[in-house]
Enzyme design. Structure first.
Site, PDB file in Angstrom:
ATOM      1  CB  THR A 296     -20.728  55.488  41.937  1.00  0.00           C
ATOM      2  OG1 THR A 296     -21.932  56.214  42.152  1.00  0.00           O
ATOM      3  CG2 THR A 296     -20.983  54.331  40.986  1.00  0.00           C
TER       4      THR A 296
ATOM      5  CG  ASP B 224     -19.039  62.812  55.994  1.00  0.00           C
ATOM      6  OD1 ASP B 224     -19.452  62.169  55.009  1.00  0.00           O
ATOM      7  OD2 ASP B 224     -18.911  62.300  57.118  1.00  0.00           O
TER       8      ASP B 224
ATOM      9  CD  GLU C  37     -12.097  61.925  50.099  1.00  0.00           C
ATOM     10  OE1 GLU C  37     -11.992  62.710  49.156  1.00  0.00           O
ATOM     11  OE2 GLU C  37     -13.086  61.226  50.334  1.00  0.00           O
TER      12      GLU C  37
ATOM     13  CG  PHE D   7     -15.597  46.108  41.960  1.00  0.00           C
ATOM     14  CD1 PHE D   7     -16.404  45.527  42.928  1.00  0.00           C
ATOM     15  CD2 PHE D   7     -14.459  45.435  41.565  1.00  0.00           C
ATOM     16  CE1 PHE D   7     -16.088  44.307  43.490  1.00  0.00           C
ATOM     17  CE2 PHE D   7     -14.120  44.199  42.118  1.00  0.00           C
ATOM     18  CZ  PHE D   7     -14.941  43.639  43.088  1.00  0.00           C
TER      19      PHE D   7
ATOM     20  CE  LYS E 177     -21.647  60.236  57.205  1.00  0.00           C
ATOM     21  NZ  LYS E 177     -20.276  60.056  57.662  1.00  0.00           N
TER      22      LYS E 177
ATOM     23  N   GLY F 124      -5.487  57.162  56.026  1.00  0.00           N
ATOM     24  CA  GLY F 124      -6.561  56.966  55.057  1.00  0.00           C
ATOM     25  C   GLY F 124      -7.923  57.415  55.570  1.00  0.00           C
TER      26      GLY F 124
ATOM     27  CE  LYS G 209     -21.026  60.379  52.611  1.00  0.00           C
ATOM     28  NZ  LYS G 209     -20.225  59.299  53.069  1.00  0.00           N
TER      29      LYS G 209
ATOM     30  CB  VAL H  86     -26.302  57.712  58.972  1.00  0.00           C
ATOM     31  CG1 VAL H  86     -25.978  58.362  60.313  1.00  0.00           C
ATOM     32  CG2 VAL H  86     -27.028  58.705  58.072  1.00  0.00           C
TER      33      VAL H  86
HETATM   34  N1  LIG Z   1     -15.631  53.862  52.422  1.00  0.00           N
HETATM   35  C1  LIG Z   1     -16.444  53.983  53.439  1.00  0.00           C
HETATM   36  O1  LIG Z   1     -16.120  53.616  54.573  1.00  0.00           O
HETATM   37  C2  LIG Z   1     -17.833  54.550  53.235  1.00  0.00           C
HETATM   38  C3  LIG Z   1     -18.716  54.625  54.330  1.00  0.00           C
HETATM   39  C4  LIG Z   1     -20.030  55.077  54.111  1.00  0.00           C
HETATM   40  C5  LIG Z   1     -20.405  55.500  52.846  1.00  0.00           C
HETATM   41  N2  LIG Z   1     -19.496  55.457  51.815  1.00  0.00           N
HETATM   42  C6  LIG Z   1     -19.942  55.877  50.481  1.00  0.00           C
HETATM   43  O2  LIG Z   1     -20.029  54.698  49.685  1.00  0.00           O
HETATM   44  C7  LIG Z   1     -19.664  54.991  48.325  1.00  0.00           C
HETATM   45  C8  LIG Z   1     -18.506  54.089  47.923  1.00  0.00           C
HETATM   46  O3  LIG Z   1     -17.405  54.344  48.779  1.00  0.00           O
HETATM   47  P1  LIG Z   1     -15.977  53.700  48.478  1.00  0.00           P
HETATM   48  O4  LIG Z   1     -15.142  53.978  49.651  1.00  0.00           O
HETATM   49  O5  LIG Z   1     -16.157  52.324  47.997  1.00  0.00           O
HETATM   50  O6  LIG Z   1     -15.510  54.637  47.280  1.00  0.00           O
HETATM   51  P2  LIG Z   1     -14.475  54.273  46.111  1.00  0.00           P
HETATM   52  O7  LIG Z   1     -13.472  53.288  46.619  1.00  0.00           O
HETATM   53  O8  LIG Z   1     -14.004  55.567  45.537  1.00  0.00           O
HETATM   54  O9  LIG Z   1     -15.395  53.511  45.054  1.00  0.00           O
HETATM   55  C9  LIG Z   1     -16.245  54.156  44.176  1.00  0.00           C
HETATM   56  C10 LIG Z   1     -16.178  53.405  42.885  1.00  0.00           C
HETATM   57  O10 LIG Z   1     -17.137  53.926  41.960  1.00  0.00           O
HETATM   58  C11 LIG Z   1     -16.519  53.902  40.677  1.00  0.00           C
HETATM   59  N3  LIG Z   1     -17.230  54.745  39.728  1.00  0.00           N
HETATM   60  C12 LIG Z   1     -17.110  56.075  39.492  1.00  0.00           C
HETATM   61  N4  LIG Z   1     -17.976  56.464  38.527  1.00  0.00           N
HETATM   62  C13 LIG Z   1     -18.651  55.358  38.121  1.00  0.00           C
HETATM   63  C14 LIG Z   1     -19.649  55.091  37.148  1.00  0.00           C
HETATM   64  N5  LIG Z   1     -20.165  56.065  36.393  1.00  0.00           N
HETATM   65  N6  LIG Z   1     -20.110  53.817  37.011  1.00  0.00           N
HETATM   66  C15 LIG Z   1     -19.618  52.813  37.774  1.00  0.00           C
HETATM   67  N7  LIG Z   1     -18.639  53.018  38.698  1.00  0.00           N
HETATM   68  C16 LIG Z   1     -18.173  54.267  38.887  1.00  0.00           C
HETATM   69  C17 LIG Z   1     -15.107  54.334  40.960  1.00  0.00           C
HETATM   70  O11 LIG Z   1     -14.300  53.977  39.887  1.00  0.00           O
HETATM   71  P3  LIG Z   1     -12.810  54.576  39.718  1.00  0.00           P
HETATM   72  O12 LIG Z   1     -12.222  54.822  41.050  1.00  0.00           O
HETATM   73  O13 LIG Z   1     -12.140  53.454  39.035  1.00  0.00           O
HETATM   74  O14 LIG Z   1     -13.018  55.817  38.963  1.00  0.00           O
HETATM   75  C18 LIG Z   1     -14.807  53.517  42.210  1.00  0.00           C
HETATM   76  O15 LIG Z   1     -14.356  52.212  41.887  1.00  0.00           O
HETATM   77  C19 LIG Z   1     -19.310  56.474  48.285  1.00  0.00           C
HETATM   78  O16 LIG Z   1     -20.427  57.189  47.832  1.00  0.00           O
HETATM   79  C20 LIG Z   1     -18.981  56.794  49.747  1.00  0.00           C
HETATM   80  O17 LIG Z   1     -19.243  58.147  50.077  1.00  0.00           O
HETATM   81  C21 LIG Z   1     -18.233  54.979  51.979  1.00  0.00           C
END
Ligand SMILES: NC(=O)c1ccc[n+]([C@@H]2O[C@H](COP(=O)([O-])OP(=O)(O)OC[C@H]3O[C@@H](n4cnc5c(N)ncnc54)[C@H](OP(=O)(O)O)[C@@H]3O)[C@@H](O)[C@H]2O)c1
Length: 343
Positions: free
Chosen positions: A96, A220, A209, A9, A224, A206, A125, A152
């Site tokens: 996640t 990254d 990282e 989440f 893709k 932001g 990914k 992607v």
């Molecule tokens: N953000 C973007 O714009 C974007 C774009 C394309 C793809 N993505 C991909 O989409 C995914 C999510 O991105 P995000 O930005 O939402 O990342 P995020 O904010 O770091 O969210 C990931 C969540 O997964 C949780 N988590 C970790 N281990 C877990 C487990 N075993 N079971 C359940 N939950 C778990 C984390 O919890 P805690 O933080 O509480 O540990 C965190 O809340 C990533 O793989 C990212 O590479 C993101």
């Protein structure tokens, strides 16, 4: 009524849930799509489960005020895999963290979901990179879908564009800007900012990282390129097969020299099919100003598909963001809804 469970989440699934909440009526009206959220699994923020459906308004209010779901009346201490199996969801939203070495924890989540005959939509990914053939086979054997449009270009159509809108075309080459952070840094450097200051600014905003290696060393973009090669070109390559150079060696002199030649330096992911083989690479390239990719600035992404019937087709749009990536999950879910037409 589709039952949906969310695993992880973070930013993306919060954006996705907000879309679902805001568009509830219009999704029903336009697509006859109805849903209930039966679980959210996140060990740190708090997991909740109710197979009859959670109250999304209450859930979001609680999360907005407390930053977690720990005091929710449907709080559960079950682990993510148990929640996947017991939530009675038809669709698992897997969001996640990305791990390009093991694919975990997403890989185990997706395997558990597909084995339990649940559709999976994901923006993660890692599992796509590490185990796409295995996961695609598992989905097929269990007569469910594993869709990942958001890996992607987030919600900007890329995989769907190639597979649906360009169906019937031969796609010979795909090249593009698929990492917003590096494009942002290169844009600032062109304005005279040093690499170090541009990276710092990207971190403040932001985009990058604290450890920027994944972006600036091209990992990254490489994953893709790998996904595009595997999904669009149909060739199973590994991330190690992608020739990869990042932007850390690019200087302002390089950028000025390119400008003198009527070009801009962009970090380009490229996948090309020649004589039955597929070559994938990520590298800084001088792109002539006349090419659409040269004019993609800041954190925007773009892909140019070279096709037999249409020549070059370029799509431009965001490559990240909560709502932008949440949109990719919605697209995938509506595709499942259309195909299985379950009401
Ligand atoms: N953000 C973007 O714009 C974007 C774009 C394309 C793809 N993505 C991909 O989409 C995914 C999510 O991105 P995000 O930005 O939402 O990342 P995020 O904010 O770091 O969210 C990931 C969540 O997964 C949780 N988590 C970790 N281990 C877990 C487990 N075993 N079971 C359940 N939950 C778990 C984390 O919890 P805690 O933080 O509480 O540990 C965190 O809340 C990533 O793989 C990212 O590479 C993101």
């Amino acid at each position: 009524m589709w039952k949906i469970a969310i695993v992880g989440f973070g930013n993306v699934s919060q954006g996705f849930l907000r879309i679902l909440k805001d568009k509830k009526e219009s999704l029903k009206e336009r697509y006859n799509f109805e849903y209930s959220i039966t679980a959210i699994a996140d060990p740190v923020k708090g997991s909740v489960m109710n197979a009859s459906g959670l109250d999304v308004d209450f859930l979001m209010e609680l999360f907005d005020s407390e930053g977690n779901l720990k005091s929710h009346p449907n709080r559960t201490d079950l682990g993510s895999i148990d929640i996947i199996e017991r939530s009675e969801a038809d669709i698992i939203v897997e969001t996640t963290i990305t791990n390009l070495e093991t694919g975990e924890p997403g890989l185990s989540h997706i395997k558990a979901a597909l084995s339990a005959k649940k559709h999976v939509v994901s923006t993660n990914k890692g599992p796509v990179s590490v185990a796409l053939p295995e996961l695609a086979k598992l989905a097929k054997e269990n007569h469910v879908e594993y869709l990942f449009e958001g890996v992607v270009l987030s919600g900007t159509p890329s995989i769907n564009l190639a597979k649906e809108a360009l169906a019937g075309c031969d796609i010979k080459k795909v090249m593009g800007i698929v990492n917003g952070t590096t494009n942002y840094i290169l844009t600032r450097m062109e304005e005279g900012t040093s690499y170090e200051d541009a990276l710092k600014k990207a971190q403040e905003l932001g985009y990058a990282e604290a450890d920027p290696t994944g972006d600036v060393e091209g990992w990254d973009a490489a994953v893709k390129a790998q996904v595009l090669a595997n999904v669009i070109m149909g060739h199973q390559i590994k991330i190690e097969d992608v020739q990869r150079t990042g932007i850390t060696q690019i200087t302002q002199e390089d950028i000025k020299d390119a400008a003198k030649r009527g070009a801009r330096i962009k970090l380009i992911a490229e996948v090309e099919k020649t004589n039955g083989t597929v070559k994938a690479s990520v590298s800084p390239q001088e792109i002539p100003l006349s090419h659409p990719l040269a004019n993609i600035m800041d954190a925007t992404n773009a892909l140019t598909f070279t096709t037999d019937h249409l020549g070059d087709v370029t799509i431009v749009g965001p490559g990240a963001g909560r709502v932008e990536t949440g949109q990719a999950l919605l697209t995938d879910i509506l595709a499942i809804h259309r195909k299985y037409c379950k009401i």
